[in-house]
Design an enzyme around this catalytic site. Structure first.
Site, PDB file in Angstrom:
ATOM      1  N   PRO A 101       0.835  -1.202   0.000  1.00  0.00           N
ATOM      2  CA  PRO A 101       0.000   0.000   0.000  1.00  0.00           C
ATOM      3  C   PRO A 101       0.873   1.257   0.000  1.00  0.00           C
ATOM      4  CG  PRO A 101      -0.178  -1.166   2.108  1.00  0.00           C
ATOM      5  CD  PRO A 101       0.647  -2.023   1.197  1.00  0.00           C
TER       6      PRO A 101
ATOM      7  N   GLY B  62       3.911   3.665   5.194  1.00  0.00           N
ATOM      8  CA  GLY B  62       5.073   3.347   6.026  1.00  0.00           C
ATOM      9  C   GLY B  62       5.710   2.009   5.710  1.00  0.00           C
ATOM     10  N   LEU B  63       5.318   1.369   4.602  1.00  0.00           N
ATOM     11  CA  LEU B  63       5.885   0.053   4.276  1.00  0.00           C
ATOM     12  C   LEU B  63       6.888   0.113   3.123  1.00  0.00           C
ATOM     13  CD1 LEU B  63       2.821  -2.342   4.777  1.00  0.00           C
ATOM     14  CD2 LEU B  63       4.584  -1.665   6.408  1.00  0.00           C
ATOM     15  N   GLY B  64       7.336   1.292   2.794  1.00  0.00           N
ATOM     16  CA  GLY B  64       8.439   1.414   1.837  1.00  0.00           C
ATOM     17  C   GLY B  64       8.049   1.178   0.393  1.00  0.00           C
ATOM     18  N   SER B  65       6.814   1.515   0.034  1.00  0.00           N
ATOM     19  CA  SER B  65       6.361   1.201  -1.330  1.00  0.00           C
ATOM     20  C   SER B  65       7.191   1.922  -2.403  1.00  0.00           C
ATOM     21  CB  SER B  65       4.862   1.504  -1.472  1.00  0.00           C
ATOM     22  OG  SER B  65       4.613   2.600  -2.263  1.00  0.00           O
TER      23      SER B  65
ATOM     24  N   ALA C  47      10.353   2.917  -2.357  1.00  0.00           N
ATOM     25  CA  ALA C  47      11.680   2.298  -2.500  1.00  0.00           C
ATOM     26  C   ALA C  47      11.566   0.926  -3.159  1.00  0.00           C
ATOM     27  CB  ALA C  47      12.346   2.175  -1.130  1.00  0.00           C
ATOM     28  N   ALA C  48      10.512   0.172  -2.813  1.00  0.00           N
ATOM     29  CA  ALA C  48      10.360  -1.180  -3.362  1.00  0.00           C
ATOM     30  C   ALA C  48      10.052  -1.133  -4.858  1.00  0.00           C
ATOM     31  CB  ALA C  48       9.255  -1.923  -2.617  1.00  0.00           C
TER      32      ALA C  48
ATOM     33  N   ASP D 133      14.892   3.474   3.968  1.00  0.00           N
ATOM     34  CA  ASP D 133      13.983   2.646   3.155  1.00  0.00           C
ATOM     35  C   ASP D 133      14.730   1.952   2.021  1.00  0.00           C
ATOM     36  OD1 ASP D 133      12.010   3.638   4.779  1.00  0.00           O
ATOM     37  OD2 ASP D 133      10.607   4.089   3.151  1.00  0.00           O
TER      38      ASP D 133
HETATM   39  O1  PMV Z   1       8.696   5.836   4.382  1.00  0.00           O
HETATM   40  P1  PMV Z   1       8.212   5.688   5.786  1.00  0.00           P
HETATM   41  O2  PMV Z   1       6.870   6.250   6.033  1.00  0.00           O
HETATM   42  O3  PMV Z   1       8.442   4.326   6.351  1.00  0.00           O
HETATM   43  O4  PMV Z   1       9.153   6.647   6.686  1.00  0.00           O
HETATM   44  C1  PMV Z   1      10.507   6.556   6.662  1.00  0.00           C
HETATM   45  C2  PMV Z   1      11.062   6.858   8.007  1.00  0.00           C
HETATM   46  C3  PMV Z   1      11.254   8.294   8.388  1.00  0.00           C
HETATM   47  O5  PMV Z   1      12.235   8.258   9.439  1.00  0.00           O
HETATM   48  C4  PMV Z   1       9.967   8.907   8.936  1.00  0.00           C
HETATM   49  C5  PMV Z   1      11.762   9.160   7.245  1.00  0.00           C
HETATM   50  C6  PMV Z   1      13.172   8.815   6.803  1.00  0.00           C
HETATM   51  O6  PMV Z   1      13.569   9.307   5.731  1.00  0.00           O
HETATM   52  O7  PMV Z   1      13.894   8.089   7.489  1.00  0.00           O
END
Ligand code: PMV
Length: 325
Positions: free
Chosen positions: A99, A103-106, A108-109, A150
């Site tokens: 999703p 916060g699950l790194g979509s 970057a993935a 990420d």
């Molecule tokens: O991409 P997210 O929502 O998992 O957030 C990454 C983690 C943060 O520390 C909030 C941002 C970062 O760049 O490290």
């Protein structure tokens, strides 16, 4: 969709942050792990020109005509530049189960899977460090000041101890740690939460530096707990991390509600994971509590609950089967 076999396929997992998010942007350590239950995939086919297709949203982009800040076209251009090749006459079909804005790194993935598909079609392998650096360039398009955590955990596919600017340190757990990852269903772009923390820090640097120091100290203790397999002590640290994140202003009523439900059901500790304000939370559980905490999270309104294990085959895609759901 194309019936022909692809020239090559690339995949990449999601990720979750165990502890240290936000403070990691300001130089403190964080711990993150891959989440193989959800993946991004890129399949490369011959075509007349270089095209990237986001198949989930039926969007098709000609790489030659895409804007400079378009993430998919950007990773294609970066990989081609790295190899000294012009964009090839291929179509890259990109799809993802991860999703977005949760916060699950979509981001970057998706970039990593696209790069891997392209590299495989070119018959080239890049060192993880180099691939992670290319994906980091795409992360910058999603939010201005990414720490790099990420792209690192998604590319390395292993639990990592991460400090901005330092080589990531993959590490092992002393005993398996069982987690549930639950989605509030509220989409929350990381850049908004990161931007608000930045404004808070600029307005009151002393207060925020103290919060970040508190997070840094507990992340250091968390690593020792993971290495020694001390789950109860780790759970207490996750709770402490949640309090500090709430003080930074990045929790939300939905996250607080799921965290409270998991704690009432007997988890060892629970917190938001990632940028916050919505997205996912994690709960550390003993094996006998997995189902009762999962049920409590679902009853409290979680849109999806996944199981993750840190320290036992966490970096193996086969892990996916036993943990889906
Ligand atoms: O991409 P997210 O929502 O998992 O957030 C990454 C983690 C943060 O520390 C909030 C941002 C970062 O760049 O490290």
């Amino acid at each position: 969709m194309t019936a022909a076999a692809p020239l090559a396929v690339g995949t990449a997992p999601g990720k979750f942050i165990l502890c240290g998010e936000h403070a990691v942007v300001y130089g403190r350590p964080a711990i993150a792990a891959p989440l193989f239950q959800v993946q991004a995939r890129a399949a490369v086919y011959p075509d007349r020109e270089c095209v990237v297709a986001a198949v989930d949203i039926q969007r098709r982009l000609r790489v030659a005509a895409a804007p400079d800040d378009e993430p998919l076209a950007t990773i294609v251009r970066l990989v081609c530049a790295e190899l000294g090749q012009p964009p090839p006459p291929w179509r890259i079909d990109v799809s993802s189960e991860i999703p977005i804005a949760s916060g699950l790194g979509s981001g970057a993935a998706v970039a990593t899977a696209t790069a891997r598909g392209l590299l495989a079609a070119f018959g080239v392998e890049l060192p993880a460090e180099r691939l992670s650096a290319l994906v980091y360039e795409v992360e910058k398009l999603h939010h201005g000041t990414p720490s790099g955590i990420d792209n690192t955990v998604v590319v390395y596919g292993q639990p990592v101890w991460f400090v901005r600017g330092a080589p990531p340190q993959p590490f092992a757990a002393g005993a398996p740690l069982h987690l549930l990852v639950a989605d509030t269903g509220v989409a929350s772009p990381t850049r908004l939460a990161v931007g608000d923390v930045r404004r808070g820090w600029e307005a009151d640097p002393g207060r925020y530096e103290a919060l970040f120091d508190g997070v840094g100290a507990l992340v250091t203790q968390a690593r020792a707990c993971i290495e020694s397999g001390d789950a109860p002590a780790l759970g207490a640290l996750l709770n402490e991390n949640q309090s500090l994140l709430a003080e930074m202003g990045v929790s939300s009523p939905e996250l607080d509600h799921l965290v409270a439900a998991a704690r009432q059901a007997g988890c060892l500790g629970a917190k938001l994971s990632g940028g916050g304000r919505g997205g996912n939370m994690i709960a550390l559980v003993t094996p006998d509590k997995v189902e009762v905490v999962r049920a409590a999270l679902q009853a409290a309104g979680a849109k999806k609950v996944m199981r993750a294990t840190l320290g036992r085959n966490t970096n193996r895609p086969s892990h996916r089967e036993d943990d889906a759901g």
